[in-house]
Design a protein around this motif. Sequence first.
Motif: not given
Length: 221
Positions: A1-30
């Motif tokens: 799917m691609g490569r994603a960067l989440v800034i603020g990955a330890s916050g409530g929404i940030g953590r959820a975004l990291v999990a959702e992106l990983s579940g959708r096949g992204f390589e995620v950096v937080g």
Amino acid sequence: MGRALVIGASGGIGRALVAELSGRGFEVVGVSRSVDGLDVTDEASVAGVLGRLEGSFDLIVCATGALEVADAAPEKSLAQLSAKAMAEQFAVNCIGPALVLRHSLRLLPKEGRAVVAVLSARVGSIGDNRLGGWHSYRAAKAALNQIVRGASIEMARTHKGAICVALHPGTVATEFTRKYLGRHPAVAPAEAAGRLLDVLEALEPTHSGGFYDYAMKEIPW
């Protein structure tokens, strides 16, 4: 799917975004304050943390922000305004994300579709404000929306496929909102992340520079 960067990955929404992106096949950096020492109010910190990243990202999401800064609650009236509290709101909710945009520009691919999204808030809409109050937070988010608008214009000159937007995630049940929910309906972070990712995946170049909610409805400035 691609490569994603989440800034603020330890916050409530940030953590959820990291999990959702990983579940959708992204390589995620937080990156976050708690893990990487990222302080968005300190430009040297933003430059240092983002400067250590390599390669390019198809998606960059800035999920930083705070409703209360230094325990200063949102004002209920103009009489409660404090210059110090207002400056701190702008530092966290406008200047911080603006610095993130500045220092993450080099991480976007020069060619092809890429999306940069910054979490804003509906209360930052001037046209939608019918209740007043929360002056510093509202003003900081309105200023952030202007930054996003300007950044989208600049990105279009150098990154032809880039889409830059401000997003309202809805009311999400996190520590961020806990004291202010009352009877107001809220969604879990996982649901909010899923809705935001649906919007991000549906964005087209014509949406760049816009302000949208979790259902991809445009919000007035």
